[in-house]
Motif scaffolding. Structure first.
Motif, PDB file in Angstrom:
ATOM      1  N   TRP A 134       0.813  -1.211   0.000  1.00  0.00           N
ATOM      2  CA  TRP A 134       0.000   0.000   0.000  1.00  0.00           C
ATOM      3  C   TRP A 134       0.848   1.263   0.000  1.00  0.00           C
ATOM      4  O   TRP A 134       0.319   2.357  -0.208  1.00  0.00           O
ATOM      5  CB  TRP A 134      -0.912   0.002   1.228  1.00  0.00           C
ATOM      6  CG  TRP A 134      -1.996  -1.025   1.169  1.00  0.00           C
ATOM      7  CD1 TRP A 134      -2.156  -1.991   0.204  1.00  0.00           C
ATOM      8  CD2 TRP A 134      -3.070  -1.204   2.092  1.00  0.00           C
ATOM      9  NE1 TRP A 134      -3.247  -2.764   0.488  1.00  0.00           N
ATOM     10  CE2 TRP A 134      -3.835  -2.303   1.650  1.00  0.00           C
ATOM     11  CE3 TRP A 134      -3.441  -0.560   3.253  1.00  0.00           C
ATOM     12  CZ2 TRP A 134      -4.964  -2.754   2.315  1.00  0.00           C
ATOM     13  CZ3 TRP A 134      -4.563  -1.006   3.933  1.00  0.00           C
ATOM     14  CH2 TRP A 134      -5.316  -2.086   3.467  1.00  0.00           C
ATOM     15  N   SER A 135       2.142   1.148   0.247  1.00  0.00           N
ATOM     16  CA  SER A 135       3.022   2.318   0.264  1.00  0.00           C
ATOM     17  C   SER A 135       3.771   2.499  -1.043  1.00  0.00           C
ATOM     18  O   SER A 135       4.575   3.414  -1.161  1.00  0.00           O
ATOM     19  CB  SER A 135       4.035   2.196   1.417  1.00  0.00           C
ATOM     20  OG  SER A 135       3.379   2.064   2.655  1.00  0.00           O
ATOM     21  N   ARG A 136       3.531   1.630  -1.998  1.00  0.00           N
ATOM     22  CA  ARG A 136       4.206   1.743  -3.288  1.00  0.00           C
ATOM     23  C   ARG A 136       3.679   2.955  -4.044  1.00  0.00           C
ATOM     24  O   ARG A 136       2.470   3.156  -4.158  1.00  0.00           O
ATOM     25  CB  ARG A 136       3.958   0.474  -4.100  1.00  0.00           C
ATOM     26  CG  ARG A 136       4.638   0.434  -5.453  1.00  0.00           C
ATOM     27  CD  ARG A 136       6.098   0.123  -5.316  1.00  0.00           C
ATOM     28  NE  ARG A 136       6.742  -0.032  -6.608  1.00  0.00           N
ATOM     29  CZ  ARG A 136       8.024  -0.282  -6.773  1.00  0.00           C
ATOM     30  NH1 ARG A 136       8.796  -0.410  -5.728  1.00  0.00           N
ATOM     31  NH2 ARG A 136       8.538  -0.408  -7.967  1.00  0.00           N
ATOM     32  N   GLY A 137       4.570   3.769  -4.568  1.00  0.00           N
ATOM     33  CA  GLY A 137       4.135   4.997  -5.239  1.00  0.00           C
ATOM     34  C   GLY A 137       3.707   6.013  -4.202  1.00  0.00           C
ATOM     35  O   GLY A 137       4.373   6.241  -3.194  1.00  0.00           O
ATOM     36  N   THR A 138       2.567   6.629  -4.426  1.00  0.00           N
ATOM     37  CA  THR A 138       2.052   7.599  -3.467  1.00  0.00           C
ATOM     38  C   THR A 138       1.307   6.867  -2.360  1.00  0.00           C
ATOM     39  O   THR A 138       0.614   5.876  -2.615  1.00  0.00           O
ATOM     40  CB  THR A 138       1.102   8.590  -4.155  1.00  0.00           C
ATOM     41  OG1 THR A 138       0.005   7.868  -4.727  1.00  0.00           O
ATOM     42  CG2 THR A 138       1.823   9.352  -5.248  1.00  0.00           C
ATOM     43  N   PRO A 139       1.391   7.336  -1.108  1.00  0.00           N
ATOM     44  CA  PRO A 139       0.709   6.656   0.002  1.00  0.00           C
ATOM     45  C   PRO A 139      -0.782   6.944   0.067  1.00  0.00           C
ATOM     46  O   PRO A 139      -1.475   6.366   0.904  1.00  0.00           O
ATOM     47  CB  PRO A 139       1.435   7.206   1.236  1.00  0.00           C
ATOM     48  CG  PRO A 139       1.913   8.552   0.823  1.00  0.00           C
ATOM     49  CD  PRO A 139       2.238   8.450  -0.643  1.00  0.00           C
ATOM     50  N   GLN A 140      -1.315   7.826  -0.795  1.00  0.00           N
ATOM     51  CA  GLN A 140      -2.731   8.159  -0.759  1.00  0.00           C
ATOM     52  C   GLN A 140      -3.572   6.932  -1.078  1.00  0.00           C
ATOM     53  O   GLN A 140      -3.214   6.115  -1.929  1.00  0.00           O
ATOM     54  CB  GLN A 140      -3.045   9.272  -1.752  1.00  0.00           C
ATOM     55  CG  GLN A 140      -2.326  10.576  -1.454  1.00  0.00           C
ATOM     56  CD  GLN A 140      -2.543  11.606  -2.545  1.00  0.00           C
ATOM     57  OE1 GLN A 140      -2.962  11.268  -3.651  1.00  0.00           O
ATOM     58  NE2 GLN A 140      -2.266  12.857  -2.241  1.00  0.00           N
ATOM     59  N   MET A 141      -4.713   6.820  -0.388  1.00  0.00           N
ATOM     60  CA  MET A 141      -5.555   5.648  -0.549  1.00  0.00           C
ATOM     61  C   MET A 141      -7.022   6.046  -0.621  1.00  0.00           C
ATOM     62  O   MET A 141      -7.423   7.106  -0.122  1.00  0.00           O
ATOM     63  CB  MET A 141      -5.350   4.658   0.602  1.00  0.00           C
ATOM     64  CG  MET A 141      -3.957   4.069   0.683  1.00  0.00           C
ATOM     65  SD  MET A 141      -3.918   2.615   1.741  1.00  0.00           S
ATOM     66  CE  MET A 141      -4.887   1.482   0.752  1.00  0.00           C
ATOM     67  N   THR A 142      -7.815   5.174  -1.255  1.00  0.00           N
ATOM     68  CA  THR A 142      -9.270   5.318  -1.334  1.00  0.00           C
ATOM     69  C   THR A 142      -9.906   4.160  -0.583  1.00  0.00           C
ATOM     70  O   THR A 142      -9.540   3.004  -0.790  1.00  0.00           O
ATOM     71  CB  THR A 142      -9.743   5.319  -2.795  1.00  0.00           C
ATOM     72  OG1 THR A 142      -9.137   6.418  -3.482  1.00  0.00           O
ATOM     73  CG2 THR A 142     -11.250   5.453  -2.870  1.00  0.00           C
ATOM     74  N   GLY A 143     -10.843   4.488   0.302  1.00  0.00           N
ATOM     75  CA  GLY A 143     -11.510   3.465   1.089  1.00  0.00           C
ATOM     76  C   GLY A 143     -12.992   3.393   0.800  1.00  0.00           C
ATOM     77  O   GLY A 143     -13.595   4.349   0.288  1.00  0.00           O
ATOM     78  N   ILE A 144     -13.590   2.258   1.116  1.00  0.00           N
ATOM     79  CA  ILE A 144     -15.009   2.006   0.845  1.00  0.00           C
ATOM     80  C   ILE A 144     -15.671   1.525   2.126  1.00  0.00           C
ATOM     81  O   ILE A 144     -15.116   0.694   2.856  1.00  0.00           O
ATOM     82  CB  ILE A 144     -15.183   0.962  -0.274  1.00  0.00           C
ATOM     83  CG1 ILE A 144     -14.658   1.514  -1.607  1.00  0.00           C
ATOM     84  CG2 ILE A 144     -16.646   0.568  -0.423  1.00  0.00           C
ATOM     85  CD1 ILE A 144     -14.676   0.498  -2.728  1.00  0.00           C
ATOM     86  N   ASP A 147      -8.604  13.623   3.706  1.00  0.00           N
ATOM     87  CA  ASP A 147      -7.716  14.560   3.010  1.00  0.00           C
ATOM     88  C   ASP A 147      -8.452  15.488   2.055  1.00  0.00           C
ATOM     89  O   ASP A 147      -7.825  16.340   1.405  1.00  0.00           O
ATOM     90  CB  ASP A 147      -6.626  13.798   2.255  1.00  0.00           C
ATOM     91  CG  ASP A 147      -7.189  12.883   1.166  1.00  0.00           C
ATOM     92  OD1 ASP A 147      -8.424  12.803   1.025  1.00  0.00           O
ATOM     93  OD2 ASP A 147      -6.385  12.239   0.469  1.00  0.00           O
ATOM     94  N   GLY A 148      -9.780  15.333   1.918  1.00  0.00           N
ATOM     95  CA  GLY A 148     -10.561  16.246   1.092  1.00  0.00           C
ATOM     96  C   GLY A 148     -10.498  15.991  -0.396  1.00  0.00           C
ATOM     97  O   GLY A 148     -11.043  16.784  -1.182  1.00  0.00           O
ATOM     98  N   ARG A 149      -9.871  14.898  -0.847  1.00  0.00           N
ATOM     99  CA  ARG A 149      -9.754  14.674  -2.284  1.00  0.00           C
ATOM    100  C   ARG A 149     -11.079  14.242  -2.911  1.00  0.00           C
ATOM    101  O   ARG A 149     -11.443  14.722  -3.983  1.00  0.00           O
ATOM    102  CB  ARG A 149      -8.687  13.609  -2.562  1.00  0.00           C
ATOM    103  CG  ARG A 149      -7.265  14.111  -2.351  1.00  0.00           C
ATOM    104  CD  ARG A 149      -6.238  13.110  -2.844  1.00  0.00           C
ATOM    105  NE  ARG A 149      -6.317  11.852  -2.108  1.00  0.00           N
ATOM    106  CZ  ARG A 149      -6.527  10.663  -2.668  1.00  0.00           C
ATOM    107  NH1 ARG A 149      -6.728  10.562  -3.967  1.00  0.00           N
ATOM    108  NH2 ARG A 149      -6.568   9.569  -1.918  1.00  0.00           N
ATOM    109  N   ALA A 150     -11.781  13.314  -2.287  1.00  0.00           N
ATOM    110  CA  ALA A 150     -13.008  12.805  -2.899  1.00  0.00           C
ATOM    111  C   ALA A 150     -13.896  12.186  -1.841  1.00  0.00           C
ATOM    112  O   ALA A 150     -13.433  11.732  -0.787  1.00  0.00           O
ATOM    113  CB  ALA A 150     -12.679  11.758  -3.979  1.00  0.00           C
TER     114      ALA A 150
END
Length: 369
Positions: free
Chosen positions: A241-251, A280-283
């Motif tokens: 889950w830390s590969r690339g950017t650490p940002q994540m989307t949850g359901i 984080d306010g993204r979506a």
């Protein structure tokens, strides 16, 4: 009198000179550390003062032992023992100096760069490099110690002659160990997984805590440690889950009644997220994704900056949304329908006692066919 003073002067002088040189060197390193606080090199080098003094003492005793004329009958054994101590202390000192240089380089890199992923990658590489250096220096030191014995030097020729056969046998016997060794180097420099990464392995979620040349340790959320060979990560799929950017989307899924106020749930979701610091306010979003004869499935989509925050956002949304539904819209929660069925227009419902040869009338009387 001369026979007594000579060994005391030689041995005692070596020890005293070792202590004085070690003390002076430590004072110089301490002064350099205070003068240059931006680099930890001088403070880290002070960790090697014990092997440094051992090297000095063993070298001076080995060089002046003949002049001491002490225990001349055991000159060969004592000289060999001093040589072994000198080799061991020198290898210990080399490892300490290398560790100080490598840790200083990593500290400077971490201070300059702000990308957590790159810092974790370098940290992983540094830790494995230090293990490789320690292993190589240890093997060379042991080999040098063995070569001080004449019998070992005489056996060297026969060992070299049979090196091919021994190499094949050792390769077959240590196949798994060698595969883990090369897998550890591949992980370190291939940037597959790093110390501090959040991974999911065999259904277990955790953080990579330690990476060696042969095994890897994952610390789970409930403080358990899962240890597995590093070859697992080069031969089987896993989630990083830390590969690339650490940002994540949850359901977050909700099962509600068909009469649930979906629009009001969307507004409540936005209110919950505005008050949640981990979002984080993204979506964000809420949609009906499925229906069953008794309920409908509603999916809430949220975002966060990393895996820890996405967990916090999901549990916050789940708890507050269910509490709001129970308080403001209790009819929207799943329930079992027990009301009488509505008959179709112009028709009538079959009774519970209908059979092959009989029917039930609306007044409950049975009529024979």
């Amino acid at each position: 009198m001369e026979n007594l003073l000579r060994p005391v002067i030689v041995v005692g002088g070596s020890v005293v000179l070792t202590v004085l040189i070690g003390w002076a060197t430590d004072r110089l390193l301490s002064k350099a550390d205070r003068r240059h606080p931006e680099t930890p090199l001088w403070g880290l080098l002070r960790r090697g003062r014990v092997p440094y003094q051992l090297v000095l003492c063993a070298a001076m005793l080995r060089g002046s032992y003949d002049a001491a004329q002490l225990l001349e009958d055991h000159r060969t054994g004592i000289g060999r023992a001093l040589t072994l101590v000198l080799i061991g202390a020198a290898s210990w000192l080399v490892i300490r100096i290398t560790a100080a240089v490598v840790e200083t380089t990593y500290s400077r890199y971490a201070r300059v760069h702000r990308d957590p992923a790159r810092i974790r990658r370098v940290r992983t590489q540094v830790s494995l490099i230090m293990r490789v250096v320690a292993a190589v220096v240890g093997v060379v030191a042991v080999a040098a110690m063995l070569l001080t014995f004449p019998a070992m030097r005489a056996a060297g020729a026969s060992l070299l002659a049979s090196a091919g056969i021994l190499g094949i046998v050792a390769g077959v016997a240590a196949q798994s160990t060698l595969s883990n060794l090369f897998a550890g180097l591949q992980i370190a420099f291939g940037d597959m997984v790093r110390i501090g990464d959040t991974v999911v392995v065999d259904g277990e979620w955790g953080t990579v805590e330690e990476i060696t040349l042969t095994f890897l340790t994952v610390r789970t959320w409930d403080e358990r440690r899962i240890t597995m060979p590093v070859s697992y990560f080069t031969s089987k799929p896993f989630e990083n889950w830390s590969r690339g950017t650490p940002q994540m989307t949850g359901i977050v899924y909700f099962h509600v009644d068909h009469t649930a106020p979906v629009d009001a749930m969307r507004e409540k979701l936005r209110d919950i997220l505005r008050e949640c610091p981990a979002w984080d306010g993204r979506a964000c979003g809420l949609d009906v994704t499925d229906t069953t004869p008794n309920t409908m499935q509603v999916r809430a989509l949220v975002t966060a900056k990393d895996a820890d925050d996405i967990w916090t956002v999901r549990v916050t949304v789940r708890e507050q949304m269910v509490r709001w539904l129970a308080r403001e819209h209790p009819y929207a929660l799943p329930r079992v329908n027990t009301a009488d069925a509505t008959p179709p227009p112009g028709g009538r419902l079959p009774g519970p006692s209908s059979s092959r040869d009989g029917a039930v009338s609306p007044d409950g009387a049975a009529h024979r066919a």
